[in-house]
Write a protein that holds these residues in place. Structure first.
Motif, PDB file in Angstrom:
ATOM      1  N   LEU A   1       0.802  -1.223   0.000  1.00 22.25           N
ATOM      2  CA  LEU A   1       0.000   0.000   0.000  1.00 22.25           C
ATOM      3  C   LEU A   1       0.836   1.276   0.000  1.00 22.25           C
ATOM      4  O   LEU A   1       0.281   2.376  -0.102  1.00 22.25           O
ATOM      5  N   ILE A   2       2.145   1.140   0.110  1.00 23.75           N
ATOM      6  CA  ILE A   2       2.985   2.354   0.153  1.00 23.75           C
ATOM      7  C   ILE A   2       2.827   3.174  -1.120  1.00 23.75           C
ATOM      8  O   ILE A   2       2.633   4.390  -1.077  1.00 23.75           O
ATOM      9  N   GLY A   3       2.905   2.507  -2.277  1.00 27.04           N
ATOM     10  CA  GLY A   3       2.779   3.226  -3.550  1.00 27.04           C
ATOM     11  C   GLY A   3       1.422   3.871  -3.737  1.00 27.04           C
ATOM     12  O   GLY A   3       1.333   5.071  -4.040  1.00 27.04           O
ATOM     13  N   PRO A   4       0.313   3.112  -3.572  1.00 28.52           N
ATOM     14  CA  PRO A   4      -1.009   3.729  -3.693  1.00 28.52           C
ATOM     15  C   PRO A   4      -1.226   4.877  -2.717  1.00 28.52           C
ATOM     16  O   PRO A   4      -1.831   5.888  -3.068  1.00 28.52           O
ATOM     17  N   LEU A   5      -0.735   4.729  -1.496  1.00 25.66           N
ATOM     18  CA  LEU A   5      -0.919   5.787  -0.510  1.00 25.66           C
ATOM     19  C   LEU A   5      -0.173   7.051  -0.912  1.00 25.66           C
ATOM     20  O   LEU A   5      -0.698   8.163  -0.786  1.00 25.66           O
ATOM     21  N   LYS A   6       1.043   6.901  -1.412  1.00 26.18           N
ATOM     22  CA  LYS A   6       1.798   8.076  -1.871  1.00 26.18           C
ATOM     23  C   LYS A   6       1.083   8.744  -3.040  1.00 26.18           C
ATOM     24  O   LYS A   6       0.977   9.980  -3.097  1.00 26.18           O
ATOM     25  N   SER A   7       0.589   7.934  -3.967  1.00 25.95           N
ATOM     26  CA  SER A   7      -0.126   8.500  -5.117  1.00 25.95           C
ATOM     27  C   SER A   7      -1.367   9.264  -4.667  1.00 25.95           C
ATOM     28  O   SER A   7      -1.665  10.348  -5.188  1.00 25.95           O
ATOM     29  N   TYR A   8      -2.071   8.707  -3.677  1.00 28.83           N
ATOM     30  CA  TYR A   8      -3.273   9.396  -3.222  1.00 28.83           C
ATOM     31  C   TYR A   8      -2.930  10.664  -2.456  1.00 28.83           C
ATOM     32  O   TYR A   8      -3.609  11.688  -2.607  1.00 28.83           O
ATOM     33  N   ARG A   9      -1.866  10.646  -1.662  1.00 30.11           N
ATOM     34  CA  ARG A   9      -1.446  11.873  -0.973  1.00 30.11           C
ATOM     35  C   ARG A   9      -1.101  12.955  -1.986  1.00 30.11           C
ATOM     36  O   ARG A   9      -1.447  14.126  -1.802  1.00 30.11           O
ATOM     37  N   ASP A  10      -0.398  12.579  -3.042  1.00 32.39           N
ATOM     38  CA  ASP A  10      -0.065  13.554  -4.087  1.00 32.39           C
ATOM     39  C   ASP A  10      -1.340  14.110  -4.722  1.00 32.39           C
ATOM     40  O   ASP A  10      -1.422  15.309  -5.024  1.00 32.39           O
ATOM     41  N   HIS A  11      -2.318  13.242  -4.927  1.00 33.79           N
ATOM     42  CA  HIS A  11      -3.604  13.676  -5.476  1.00 33.79           C
ATOM     43  C   HIS A  11      -4.281  14.677  -4.552  1.00 33.79           C
ATOM     44  O   HIS A  11      -4.820  15.708  -5.005  1.00 33.79           O
ATOM     45  N   VAL A  12      -4.253  14.407  -3.250  1.00 40.31           N
ATOM     46  CA  VAL A  12      -4.896  15.309  -2.289  1.00 40.31           C
ATOM     47  C   VAL A  12      -4.158  16.634  -2.225  1.00 40.31           C
ATOM     48  O   VAL A  12      -4.783  17.708  -2.179  1.00 40.31           O
ATOM     49  N   ILE A  13      -2.837  16.598  -2.214  1.00 43.65           N
ATOM     50  CA  ILE A  13      -2.065  17.847  -2.163  1.00 43.65           C
ATOM     51  C   ILE A  13      -2.375  18.713  -3.378  1.00 43.65           C
ATOM     52  O   ILE A  13      -2.566  19.930  -3.265  1.00 43.65           O
ATOM     53  N   ALA A  14      -2.460  18.100  -4.552  1.00 43.55           N
ATOM     54  CA  ALA A  14      -2.837  18.855  -5.749  1.00 43.55           C
ATOM     55  C   ALA A  14      -4.262  19.382  -5.623  1.00 43.55           C
ATOM     56  O   ALA A  14      -4.552  20.535  -5.987  1.00 43.55           O
ATOM     57  N   GLY A  15      -5.163  18.558  -5.085  1.00 47.05           N
ATOM     58  CA  GLY A  15      -6.546  18.995  -4.911  1.00 47.05           C
ATOM     59  C   GLY A  15      -6.676  20.145  -3.926  1.00 47.05           C
ATOM     60  O   GLY A  15      -7.518  21.033  -4.101  1.00 47.05           O
ATOM     61  N   LEU A  16      -5.851  20.141  -2.889  1.00 46.93           N
ATOM     62  CA  LEU A  16      -5.887  21.253  -1.934  1.00 46.93           C
ATOM     63  C   LEU A  16      -5.403  22.548  -2.587  1.00 46.93           C
ATOM     64  O   LEU A  16      -5.886  23.636  -2.250  1.00 46.93           O
ATOM     65  N   GLY A  17      -4.472  22.431  -3.522  1.00 45.23           N
ATOM     66  CA  GLY A  17      -4.064  23.630  -4.263  1.00 45.23           C
ATOM     67  C   GLY A  17      -5.220  24.202  -5.070  1.00 45.23           C
ATOM     68  O   GLY A  17      -5.439  25.423  -5.099  1.00 45.23           O
ATOM     69  N   THR A  18      -5.986  23.316  -5.720  1.00 50.59           N
ATOM     70  CA  THR A  18      -7.178  23.756  -6.455  1.00 50.59           C
ATOM     71  C   THR A  18      -8.200  24.363  -5.503  1.00 50.59           C
ATOM     72  O   THR A  18      -8.841  25.380  -5.819  1.00 50.59           O
ATOM     73  N   LEU A  19      -8.350  23.760  -4.335  1.00 48.97           N
ATOM     74  CA  LEU A  19      -9.301  24.265  -3.350  1.00 48.97           C
ATOM     75  C   LEU A  19      -8.905  25.658  -2.863  1.00 48.97           C
ATOM     76  O   LEU A  19      -9.765  26.539  -2.725  1.00 48.97           O
ATOM     77  N   VAL A  20      -7.640  25.859  -2.602  1.00 48.95           N
ATOM     78  CA  VAL A  20      -7.168  27.182  -2.170  1.00 48.95           C
ATOM     79  C   VAL A  20      -7.471  28.235  -3.231  1.00 48.95           C
ATOM     80  O   VAL A  20      -7.932  29.348  -2.916  1.00 48.95           O
ATOM     81  N   ASP A  21      -7.245  27.895  -4.481  1.00 51.37           N
ATOM     82  CA  ASP A  21      -7.593  28.835  -5.563  1.00 51.37           C
ATOM     83  C   ASP A  21      -9.090  29.129  -5.546  1.00 51.37           C
ATOM     84  O   ASP A  21      -9.516  30.278  -5.739  1.00 51.37           O
ATOM     85  N   GLY A  22      -9.889  28.095  -5.309  1.00 49.32           N
ATOM     86  CA  GLY A  22     -11.338  28.273  -5.319  1.00 49.32           C
ATOM     87  C   GLY A  22     -11.844  29.142  -4.191  1.00 49.32           C
ATOM     88  O   GLY A  22     -12.700  30.013  -4.400  1.00 49.32           O
ATOM     89  N   THR A  23     -11.350  28.927  -2.973  1.00 50.59           N
ATOM     90  CA  THR A  23     -11.822  29.758  -1.861  1.00 50.59           C
ATOM     91  C   THR A  23     -11.270  31.172  -1.959  1.00 50.59           C
ATOM     92  O   THR A  23     -11.906  32.117  -1.479  1.00 50.59           O
ATOM     93  N   GLY A  24     -10.108  31.332  -2.616  1.00 47.85           N
ATOM     94  CA  GLY A  24      -9.603  32.684  -2.852  1.00 47.85           C
ATOM     95  C   GLY A  24     -10.530  33.463  -3.780  1.00 47.85           C
ATOM     96  O   GLY A  24     -10.846  34.633  -3.537  1.00 47.85           O
ATOM     97  N   ALA A  25     -10.971  32.800  -4.845  1.00 50.99           N
ATOM     98  CA  ALA A  25     -11.913  33.452  -5.769  1.00 50.99           C
ATOM     99  C   ALA A  25     -13.242  33.720  -5.084  1.00 50.99           C
ATOM    100  O   ALA A  25     -13.880  34.770  -5.319  1.00 50.99           O
ATOM    101  N   LEU A  26     -13.684  32.816  -4.235  1.00 52.53           N
ATOM    102  CA  LEU A  26     -14.930  33.009  -3.496  1.00 52.53           C
ATOM    103  C   LEU A  26     -14.817  34.190  -2.539  1.00 52.53           C
ATOM    104  O   LEU A  26     -15.725  35.031  -2.463  1.00 52.53           O
TER     105      LEU A  26
END
Length: 383
Positions: free
Chosen positions: A141-166
């Protein structure tokens, strides 16, 4: 998507793997059922008369520490049944169906290396063995977990952009732009469903609900939703939007140090859809925007993200994966088909009966088909 307590796995009880799912058997047995002893020094003693077909083993922990016990194929390691959390001095039943072949008990006492008991050869039967599963380890599960963490970190960047625009739209007192920006940002958050446990208290702060909308502790997306769609003065909503943006930035800063439980990946794939049924398709989380179906679609995206990282582990272990993919597509089609002709979202209360039946049926079936993944992807000790 709301964070849920862990579910779907039976801990401290007799269980067997059935098509990848974990099934609880009642704590009932009869006198002639063989008693299998488990301890730090021995494993599997007491199985003296191997026979085919349905049967119950009484697993008795004769040692001084809690243990796990698996019934396995000694050559491949495939697990046909398991008991977790078997306390010292306790006995629990394990019911399985055995076809012809070799079997052994594998015992894993706490703080002790695994012990594989004597091999029992079963012959002369017509039954097929209970479906088994090849164990997934923490290392797997090490590989899948790292991939998912990377996905979440990228998603949080999108979220920050979204709440900034809001935040900017609310500061301009542009209600229409604020509503559009609110939906964009909220859906960005909803796509991160498998990480909510790792978000800790932030999930309640950002996406919590309240029965009393005047409660000062009610913050986040739904508090702002209520204000925007119920005509509250834009001036009054500025601090709400600012607080939301600040809290999202804090989550982005803290998440890299958070721990995502390895067991959460498989578990959340199912729970995301359970939450969709419980909260979104009932409109329990609608504070005025009428966008629960948009949230349901984001939840489907979140489920796909989990499956994408787990797929290499699931393909050789889960024959039902193609059915999951089929029902993911059907659920997405049902959600998208309920949109209005102009592309806006139909509030759940305004769905036609056929639309509601199609949505509920597709998402319910998807949730059922996702259920085995929690058991299949649960990390197990093998040594």
């Amino acid at each position: 998507m709301r964070g849920l307590a862990r579910g779907g796995l039976v801990v401290g009880a007799a269980v067997i793997v059935v098509g990848g799912a974990i099934v609880l058997w009642p704590d009932a047995a009869v006198a002639h059922d063989p008693e299998i002893s488990i301890s730090r020094s021995s494993c599997g003693q007491g199985w003296t008369d191997p026979k085919p077909g349905p049967q119950t083993f009484l697993l008795h922990n004769t040692g001084s520490v809690t243990a796990e016990a698996y019934l396995v194929d000694p050559a491949s390691g495939t697990v046909y049944g398991e008991v977790e959390g078997l306390g010292a001095g306790t006995t629990r039943p394990l019911q399985v169906t055995l076809g012809n072949g070799d079997y052994a008990f594998k015992c894993l006492p706490e703080e002790t290396a695994a012990i594989v008991g004597p091999i029992a050869k079963v012959t002369g039967g017509d039954d097929k063995s209970s479906p088994g599963v090849s164990p997934v380890t923490n290392a797997d599960l090490i590989g899948p977990l790292k991939s998912y963490r990377d996905h979440v970190i990228a998603g949080l960047g999108t979220l920050v952009d979204g709440t900034g625009a809001l935040k900017a739209a609310v500061a301009r007192q542009d209600r229409a732009a604020s509503e559009a920006a609110w939906l964009t940002a909220h859906l960005s958050y909803e796509r991160l469903g498998a990480a909510y446990d790792a978000f800790g208290d932030s999930d309640g702060v950002l996406n919590g609900t309240a029965t009393d909308v005047t409660d000062p502790g009610f913050t986040g997306f739904h508090r702002l939703e209520y204000g925007l769609w119920h005509g509250e003065a834009m001036d009054a909503l500025v601090p709400v939007a600012n607080r939301l943006d600040d809290d999202v930035h804090e989550l982005q800063r803290s998440f890299p140090d958070a721990q995502v439980d390895q067991a959460d990946l498989g578990l959340r794939a199912h729970e995301i859809m359970e939450n969709t049924l419980q909260f979104e398709l009932t409109a329990k989380t609608d504070y005025g925007s009428g966008t629960n179906l948009a949230t349901a679609l984001a939840n489907l995206d979140g489920t796909r993200a989990v499956l994408d990282v787990l797929r290499p582990l699931l393909v050789p272990r889960f024959p039902g994966l193609s059915g999951v993919d089929t029902w993911l597509n059907r659920a997405q089609s049902a959600v998208e088909g309920a949109r209005r002709p102009d592309g806006t979202w139909t509030p759940v209360a305004q769905l036609t009966v056929p639309q509601r039946q199609k949505l509920d049926g597709a998402v319910s079936e998807l949730a059922e088909r996702l259920a085995p993944i929690a058991a299949i992807a649960e990390p197990r000790r093998v040594s």
